[in-house]
Motif scaffolding. Sequence first.
Motif, PDB file in Angstrom:
ATOM      1  N   LEU A 224       0.832  -1.208   0.000  1.00 44.75           N
ATOM      2  CA  LEU A 224       0.000   0.000   0.000  1.00 44.75           C
ATOM      3  C   LEU A 224       0.866   1.258   0.000  1.00 44.75           C
ATOM      4  N   LEU A 225       1.860   1.306   0.885  1.00 44.97           N
ATOM      5  CA  LEU A 225       2.689   2.504   1.010  1.00 44.97           C
ATOM      6  C   LEU A 225       3.590   2.697  -0.203  1.00 44.97           C
ATOM      7  N   LYS A 226       4.111   1.609  -0.764  1.00 43.43           N
ATOM      8  CA  LYS A 226       4.955   1.723  -1.967  1.00 43.43           C
ATOM      9  C   LYS A 226       4.147   2.268  -3.142  1.00 43.43           C
ATOM     10  N   GLU A 227       2.915   1.825  -3.283  1.00 46.63           N
ATOM     11  CA  GLU A 227       2.062   2.307  -4.378  1.00 46.63           C
ATOM     12  C   GLU A 227       1.746   3.788  -4.207  1.00 46.63           C
ATOM     13  N   VAL A 228       1.472   4.210  -2.968  1.00 46.30           N
ATOM     14  CA  VAL A 228       1.174   5.624  -2.709  1.00 46.30           C
ATOM     15  C   VAL A 228       2.391   6.497  -3.018  1.00 46.30           C
ATOM     16  N   LYS A 262      -6.046   3.825   0.538  1.00 48.20           N
ATOM     17  CA  LYS A 262      -5.194   4.629  -0.330  1.00 48.20           C
ATOM     18  C   LYS A 262      -5.622   6.096  -0.284  1.00 48.20           C
ATOM     19  N   GLN A 263      -6.934   6.335  -0.245  1.00 42.51           N
ATOM     20  CA  GLN A 263      -7.465   7.698  -0.170  1.00 42.51           C
ATOM     21  C   GLN A 263      -6.973   8.410   1.087  1.00 42.51           C
ATOM     22  N   VAL A 264      -6.948   7.690   2.215  1.00 36.10           N
ATOM     23  CA  VAL A 264      -6.520   8.284   3.488  1.00 36.10           C
ATOM     24  C   VAL A 264      -5.046   8.687   3.436  1.00 36.10           C
ATOM     25  N   VAL A 265      -4.182   7.755   2.995  1.00 33.12           N
ATOM     26  CA  VAL A 265      -2.739   8.039   2.985  1.00 33.12           C
ATOM     27  C   VAL A 265      -2.404   9.121   1.967  1.00 33.12           C
ATOM     28  N   LEU A 266      -3.037   9.073   0.784  1.00 31.01           N
ATOM     29  CA  LEU A 266      -2.817  10.107  -0.234  1.00 31.01           C
ATOM     30  C   LEU A 266      -3.210  11.487   0.297  1.00 31.01           C
ATOM     31  N   ASN A 267      -4.320  11.538   1.002  1.00 26.67           N
ATOM     32  CA  ASN A 267      -4.788  12.813   1.551  1.00 26.67           C
ATOM     33  C   ASN A 267      -3.772  13.390   2.535  1.00 26.67           C
ATOM     34  N   MET A 268      -3.213  12.544   3.387  1.00 23.87           N
ATOM     35  CA  MET A 268      -2.248  13.020   4.383  1.00 23.87           C
ATOM     36  C   MET A 268      -0.934  13.443   3.744  1.00 23.87           C
ATOM     37  N   ILE A 269      -0.503  12.748   2.710  1.00 23.59           N
ATOM     38  CA  ILE A 269       0.731  13.136   2.020  1.00 23.59           C
ATOM     39  C   ILE A 269       0.536  14.467   1.307  1.00 23.59           C
ATOM     40  N   ARG A 270      -0.616  14.658   0.684  1.00 24.48           N
ATOM     41  CA  ARG A 270      -0.874  15.936  -0.012  1.00 24.48           C
ATOM     42  C   ARG A 270      -0.989  17.082   0.989  1.00 24.48           C
ATOM     43  N   ASN A 271      -1.561  16.810   2.154  1.00 23.73           N
ATOM     44  CA  ASN A 271      -1.591  17.834   3.209  1.00 23.73           C
ATOM     45  C   ASN A 271      -0.170  18.197   3.641  1.00 23.73           C
ATOM     46  N   PHE A 301       2.911   5.778   9.893  1.00 28.85           N
ATOM     47  CA  PHE A 301       3.194   7.176  10.228  1.00 28.85           C
ATOM     48  C   PHE A 301       3.546   7.977   8.978  1.00 28.85           C
ATOM     49  N   ILE A 302       3.086   9.214   8.958  1.00 30.76           N
ATOM     50  CA  ILE A 302       3.390  10.183   7.902  1.00 30.76           C
ATOM     51  C   ILE A 302       3.833  11.455   8.605  1.00 30.76           C
ATOM     52  N   SER A 303       5.102  11.817   8.465  1.00 35.23           N
ATOM     53  CA  SER A 303       5.606  13.017   9.140  1.00 35.23           C
ATOM     54  C   SER A 303       6.229  13.959   8.118  1.00 35.23           C
ATOM     55  N   ASP A 304       6.197  15.257   8.433  1.00 35.50           N
ATOM     56  CA  ASP A 304       6.775  16.257   7.528  1.00 35.50           C
ATOM     57  C   ASP A 304       7.489  17.327   8.341  1.00 35.50           C
ATOM     58  N   ASN A 305       8.286  18.132   7.667  1.00 36.37           N
ATOM     59  CA  ASN A 305       8.971  19.258   8.302  1.00 36.37           C
ATOM     60  C   ASN A 305       8.375  20.588   7.827  1.00 36.37           C
ATOM     61  N   GLY A 306       7.032  20.592   7.677  1.00 30.73           N
ATOM     62  CA  GLY A 306       6.322  21.774   7.200  1.00 30.73           C
ATOM     63  C   GLY A 306       6.111  22.817   8.281  1.00 30.73           C
ATOM     64  N   LYS A 307       5.099  23.664   8.066  1.00 30.16           N
ATOM     65  CA  LYS A 307       4.897  24.818   8.954  1.00 30.16           C
ATOM     66  C   LYS A 307       4.319  24.436  10.316  1.00 30.16           C
ATOM     67  N   GLY A 308       3.764  23.226  10.466  1.00 24.01           N
ATOM     68  CA  GLY A 308       3.200  22.803  11.748  1.00 24.01           C
ATOM     69  C   GLY A 308       1.871  23.484  12.062  1.00 24.01           C
ATOM     70  N   MET A 309       1.319  23.137  13.228  1.00 22.66           N
ATOM     71  CA  MET A 309       0.013  23.663  13.639  1.00 22.66           C
ATOM     72  C   MET A 309       0.032  24.040  15.110  1.00 22.66           C
ATOM     73  N   ASP A 310      -0.814  25.015  15.473  1.00 22.03           N
ATOM     74  CA  ASP A 310      -0.938  25.385  16.879  1.00 22.03           C
ATOM     75  C   ASP A 310      -2.007  24.524  17.550  1.00 22.03           C
ATOM     76  N   ILE A 311      -2.182  24.685  18.849  1.00 22.56           N
ATOM     77  CA  ILE A 311      -3.116  23.849  19.618  1.00 22.56           C
ATOM     78  C   ILE A 311      -4.549  24.043  19.149  1.00 22.56           C
ATOM     79  N   CYS A 312      -4.932  25.283  18.855  1.00 19.67           N
ATOM     80  CA  CYS A 312      -6.309  25.563  18.430  1.00 19.67           C
ATOM     81  C   CYS A 312      -6.638  24.838  17.131  1.00 19.67           C
ATOM     82  N   THR A 313      -5.694  24.815  16.189  1.00 20.43           N
ATOM     83  CA  THR A 313      -5.910  24.104  14.924  1.00 20.43           C
ATOM     84  C   THR A 313      -5.996  22.610  15.156  1.00 20.43           C
ATOM     85  N   LEU A 314      -5.126  22.071  16.007  1.00 18.42           N
ATOM     86  CA  LEU A 314      -5.147  20.631  16.305  1.00 18.42           C
ATOM     87  C   LEU A 314      -6.483  20.210  16.907  1.00 18.42           C
TER      88      LEU A 314
END
Length: 367
Positions: A224-228, A262-271, A301-314
Amino acid sequence: MISQYQESLLLPARTFQTGPMTTTYEDVLEQMDSGIMLFDEEGVLTFVNKQMYAILGLSRHSLLGCTMIHLLSNIQMNRFKKKQVLRGYREMMKKGKPSYEFVDEYGRYWKVTLCSGEQMKGCYLFTFKEISDYKLIEQTAYQNDSLVMLGKLSASIAHEIRNPLTAIRGFIQLLHPHLHQLGKEEYAKIILAEIDRANDIIHEFLMSSKPSVPQVAMISVSGLLKEVVLLTESEALMKGCEIQLQPFQEDMIISGDIKQMKQVVLNMIRNAMEAITEKVDDAMGRIELGARREGAEVRIFISDNGKGMDICTLDRLFNPFFTTKENGTGLGLSVSDRIIKNHGGCISVSSRLNEGTRFVISLPLIQ
């Protein structure tokens, strides 16, 4: 009276003598699950229960007999707690609000209430109570109400838009021979193609707001992850991101709907890609993807080094219609959350501003 008390709270600490409170009453207050602080009419802290000094992270000896200014200057209390105590003091004492809510450094919700007036004989009683469970129930109820409304709205939109599109499509097909005679056949093809595209968008919206029952099959997590990764790595490179797939210690099998997973993992990677493109620095974007076994479950797990989120957004991240994107619908993560729950799993997320975000999908393994 309030103004006099506010001034007295800011007086220096003085030697404290035990008041008339009986041992029986003290024992009752000690057993409460809420934190209790009692200031006398001179602004001196005369009683604090064990729950309260545990909340503040201070000893009873260092608290009794102190005033507010002495409490705020205590070097043993961290800056975050001092900030919340000061903010609560301003909200209730300065603005006259009966209660104040805040989120602590561990993400727990607290409610502080103030009891004063004639019944307290000039004293001021502050009560600290954790309300995390109540907030969770409140958020769950809100999500359920929103999803019911979303389902009804989606069905209505699909019905109201599809009907005229069907009529337009029929008339264009009737006009097709005449357009062919005029040498304008391409116009008919373009109109029909755009109508079909609009129907596809409506179908996707309807399916995203009300996910279908999973078509269960055995799914290889590594497959699944290799295909994504194959589906997203070219798009990621165009956006200045690198996707790193962590090696698998073993192949793990889950049961579920491959399209929905696949929809779930693709959505998180695009985010993650969007979070990276919104960073203020020019550092190379990095998205890490992997999975590991923990007992009878797999953690994807899907992790990134993007802008992150504050507590209110979480706190609102999985609410339907909530989005921080200019052109977002606010449906992606709420739908992903429902899909994973339908598969017997859950999604957790941790994030820090300007550092990045990490999603973890937990799902039961086939033994």
